[in-house]
Enzyme design. Structure first.
Site, PDB file in Angstrom:
ATOM      1  N   TYR A  18       0.826  -1.219   0.000  1.00 28.32           N
ATOM      2  CA  TYR A  18       0.000   0.000   0.000  1.00 28.32           C
ATOM      3  C   TYR A  18       0.859   1.267   0.000  1.00 28.32           C
ATOM      4  O   TYR A  18       0.570   2.217   0.731  1.00 28.32           O
ATOM      5  CB  TYR A  18      -0.943  -0.001   1.225  1.00 28.32           C
ATOM      6  CG  TYR A  18      -2.120  -0.917   1.027  1.00 28.32           C
ATOM      7  CD1 TYR A  18      -3.290  -0.436   0.428  1.00 28.32           C
ATOM      8  CD2 TYR A  18      -2.073  -2.254   1.384  1.00 28.32           C
ATOM      9  CE1 TYR A  18      -4.377  -1.274   0.213  1.00 28.32           C
ATOM     10  CE2 TYR A  18      -3.156  -3.096   1.170  1.00 28.32           C
ATOM     11  CZ  TYR A  18      -4.309  -2.594   0.585  1.00 28.32           C
ATOM     12  OH  TYR A  18      -5.371  -3.417   0.380  1.00 28.32           O
ATOM     13  N   TYR A 145     -14.455  -5.205   3.275  1.00 27.36           N
ATOM     14  CA  TYR A 145     -13.071  -5.570   2.975  1.00 27.36           C
ATOM     15  C   TYR A 145     -12.814  -6.962   3.531  1.00 27.36           C
ATOM     16  O   TYR A 145     -13.035  -7.221   4.723  1.00 27.36           O
ATOM     17  CB  TYR A 145     -12.064  -4.581   3.592  1.00 27.36           C
ATOM     18  CG  TYR A 145     -10.653  -4.998   3.296  1.00 27.36           C
ATOM     19  CD1 TYR A 145     -10.086  -4.749   2.042  1.00 27.36           C
ATOM     20  CD2 TYR A 145      -9.886  -5.692   4.232  1.00 27.36           C
ATOM     21  CE1 TYR A 145      -8.792  -5.169   1.742  1.00 27.36           C
ATOM     22  CE2 TYR A 145      -8.597  -6.114   3.931  1.00 27.36           C
ATOM     23  CZ  TYR A 145      -8.061  -5.854   2.695  1.00 27.36           C
ATOM     24  OH  TYR A 145      -6.787  -6.274   2.395  1.00 27.36           O
ATOM     25  N   ASP A 240     -16.612 -12.750   8.939  1.00 22.00           N
ATOM     26  CA  ASP A 240     -15.187 -12.447   8.801  1.00 22.00           C
ATOM     27  C   ASP A 240     -14.780 -11.638  10.037  1.00 22.00           C
ATOM     28  O   ASP A 240     -14.961 -10.425  10.095  1.00 22.00           O
ATOM     29  CB  ASP A 240     -14.946 -11.664   7.506  1.00 22.00           C
ATOM     30  CG  ASP A 240     -13.475 -11.273   7.352  1.00 22.00           C
ATOM     31  OD1 ASP A 240     -12.690 -11.493   8.290  1.00 22.00           O
ATOM     32  OD2 ASP A 240     -13.123 -10.738   6.279  1.00 22.00           O
ATOM     33  N   LYS A 269      -5.185 -11.829  12.073  1.00 18.10           N
ATOM     34  CA  LYS A 269      -4.722 -10.637  12.790  1.00 18.10           C
ATOM     35  C   LYS A 269      -4.343 -10.916  14.253  1.00 18.10           C
ATOM     36  O   LYS A 269      -3.225 -11.296  14.511  1.00 18.10           O
ATOM     37  CB  LYS A 269      -5.750  -9.514  12.662  1.00 18.10           C
ATOM     38  CG  LYS A 269      -5.854  -9.030  11.208  1.00 18.10           C
ATOM     39  CD  LYS A 269      -6.193  -7.568  11.056  1.00 18.10           C
ATOM     40  CE  LYS A 269      -5.933  -7.079   9.650  1.00 18.10           C
ATOM     41  NZ  LYS A 269      -7.116  -6.927   8.798  1.00 18.10           N
TER      42      LYS A 269
HETATM   43  C1  LIG Z   1      -7.219  -7.403   7.326  1.00 21.51           C
HETATM   44  C2  LIG Z   1      -8.470  -8.109   6.973  1.00 21.51           C
HETATM   45  C3  LIG Z   1      -8.463  -9.201   6.082  1.00 21.51           C
HETATM   46  C4  LIG Z   1      -7.224  -9.632   5.367  1.00 21.51           C
HETATM   47  O1  LIG Z   1      -6.253 -10.129   6.229  1.00 21.51           O
HETATM   48  P1  LIG Z   1      -4.738 -10.218   5.748  1.00 21.51           P
HETATM   49  O2  LIG Z   1      -4.056 -10.932   6.852  1.00 21.51           O
HETATM   50  O3  LIG Z   1      -4.269  -8.814   5.567  1.00 21.51           O
HETATM   51  O4  LIG Z   1      -4.728 -10.987   4.476  1.00 21.51           O
HETATM   52  C5  LIG Z   1      -9.658  -9.855   5.859  1.00 21.51           C
HETATM   53  N1  LIG Z   1     -10.795  -9.467   6.459  1.00 21.51           N
HETATM   54  C6  LIG Z   1     -10.837  -8.445   7.317  1.00 21.51           C
HETATM   55  C7  LIG Z   1     -12.137  -8.085   7.979  1.00 21.51           C
HETATM   56  C8  LIG Z   1      -9.687  -7.711   7.589  1.00 21.51           C
HETATM   57  O5  LIG Z   1      -9.740  -6.653   8.414  1.00 21.51           O
END
Ligand SMILES: *Cc1c(COP(=O)(O)O)cnc(C)c1O
Length: 435
Positions: A18, A145, A240, A269
């Site tokens: 980015y 996202y 997610d 994360k």
């Molecule tokens: C950051 C994020 C992703 C992607 O995770 P990466 O480890 O960066 O591939 C997917 N979904 C959500 C909700 C996110 O915040």
């Protein structure tokens, strides 16, 4: 190595994420970190108010996780995960099943948030395929996202990020953003179920907060209403929780706050406390059972080389232990209370719109409404530059400024973060740059 030497090698050989390298300032060279503070090679201390892209959960270099990693690295660092297993992976799967919403008993490991989402999408599509009643359509939210790989990009919002790839992304049924108009979201979902319900394999959502889309917060009641409709229509619900998981919203999972038990949960994360990359997709037993067959073509032919890496699993187990302690719950409640106190004051600033808090996540939109302009709005970048000069790491999403700190962050540290934002806004108001 000297600062100059690192900068020269980086400038010559590294491509950062980015980052528009044509105009980006030289990257900050960090040599160590502790708690909520990053220490740079040139001796500066920077307060990490965004958990280093939402991963650092308890604090940087948290000693019990560091020790678990060192111990595991000396014992078993890696082994193939097809046909083999190990205690850290088995224990972690059991521990996740215990803390996740009811019924999510099977864990599929992967590498990061994007791959956790890819696995969920493939499991959903193949589960329907294996049943002999293929459903190929996925529904997702506007401003969503879900990651940067192709499947995850497909379910994510179309934007300047996805534009070069839009022709290659698969079709998705898009529902209005529930943070803007929840009734419109539900009405659109009802229409979709009426017209294309039999084609619909799954609905994927970021529960309660659309993160990268601008920390857009939405109601628990809307999530419950979507979940009820999914259940009634036999559509799989994928939560997610890559950003919201592991205590960020106060509860361990956002779905738990809403009392919703989805069919799948994507995690990453914070899963390892922010030490190592790991993805995990939790699924209901019925989904797992849909792949059991004498017919080998029903197998989930999907996996990654480092799946369930033992060191990563050990880090995740150590992190979960911390997370389940009363001290962590207390820290999360304290941070939420501090966010609310600060936003009660800052929210009245003429250049602040829509102050909002969910657990340890606080956000506000910068500038007056006329200045609003999405990810490329310069005011966020200006704030990030100013904050860094003041020793605070902030990284607004366009005009959406958020504070998402590690749980060790003290009230005094949080006060510093908000003070920097307030001083920036006073300066912006004085010079009229944001009006
Ligand atoms: C950051 C994020 C992703 C992607 O995770 P990466 O480890 O960066 O591939 C997917 N979904 C959500 C909700 C996110 O915040």
């Amino acid at each position: 190595m000297s600062s100059d030497a690192v900068a020269a090698l980086d400038a010559r050989h590294v491509w950062h994420p980015y980052t528009q390298h044509w105009q980006a300032p030289a990257p900050v060279d960090v040599v160590r970190a502790r708690g909520a503070t990053l220490h740079t090679r040139d001796g500066r201390a920077i307060l990490d108010a965004i958990s280093s892209w939402w991963v650092t959960l308890h604090g940087h270099a948290e000693p019990t996780i560091a020790e678990a990693i060192a111990e595991q690295a000396r014992t078993l660092e890696q082994v193939i995960f097809a046909g083999f297993t190990h205690a850290p992976a088995a224990e972690l799967a059991a521990a996740l099943a215990r803390v996740l919403p009811d019924g999510l008993t099977r864990i599929f490991y992967s590498d990061d948030g994007s791959t956790a989402v890819e696995a969920a999408l493939k499991i959903a599509l193949q589960w329907w395929h294996n049943r002999g009643e293929p459903r190929r359509l996925i529904a997702a939210l506007e401003h969503a996202y879900h990651g940067d790989t192709f499947g995850a990009m497909s379910v994510g919002a179309r934007s300047i990020f996805s534009a070069p790839f839009d022709p290659q992304l698969f079709e998705v049924a898009r529902l209005p953003d529930p943070s803007e108009d929840a009734d419109a979201t539900l009405a659109a979902f009802d229409r979709l179920l009426d017209t294309r319900g039999r084609e619909l394999a799954a609905l994927i959502v970021e529960p309660l907060v659309l993160g990268a889309g601008g920390m857009r917060m939405w109601q628990e009641s809307t999530l419950r209403a979507l979940a009820e409709r999914c259940r009634a229509a036999g559509v799989l619900l994928i939560a997610d929780e890559v950003m919201t998981g592991f205590g960020r919203t106060g509860a361990l999972f956002a779905c738990e706050r809403a009392g919703v038990a989805p069919d799948m949960v994507c995690m990453s994360k914070g899963i390892t406390g922010g030490f190592l990359p790991m993805g995990a997709t939790a699924v209901r037993e019925e989904l797992f059972a849909g792949f059991l067959s004498e017919d080998r073509t029903r197998t989930l032919f999907h996996g990654h080389s480092y799946t369930a890496n033992p060191i990563t699993c050990a880090a995740a187990l150590a992190s979960l232990r911390l997370l389940e302690s009363g001290a962590s719950a207390g820290a999360r409640a304290r941070i939420e209370a501090a966010h609310r106190r600060h936003l009660a004051t800052l929210g009245a600033h003429p250049l602040v719109r829509a102050p909002r808090v969910l657990g340890t996540i606080a956000a506000l939109d910068l500038g007056d409404a006329r200045a609003a302009g999405g990810y490329l709005n310069p005011i966020g970048r200006e704030l990030a530059t100013y904050a860094l000069e003041q020793g605070v790491l902030l990284r607004p999403l366009g005009d959406a400024c958020y504070v998402l700190p590690p749980f060790c962050t003290t009230d005094a540290e949080l006060a510093r973060v908000y003070d920097v934002v307030a001083r920036f806004l006073d300066g912006a108001r004085a010079t009229g740059t944001a009006a």
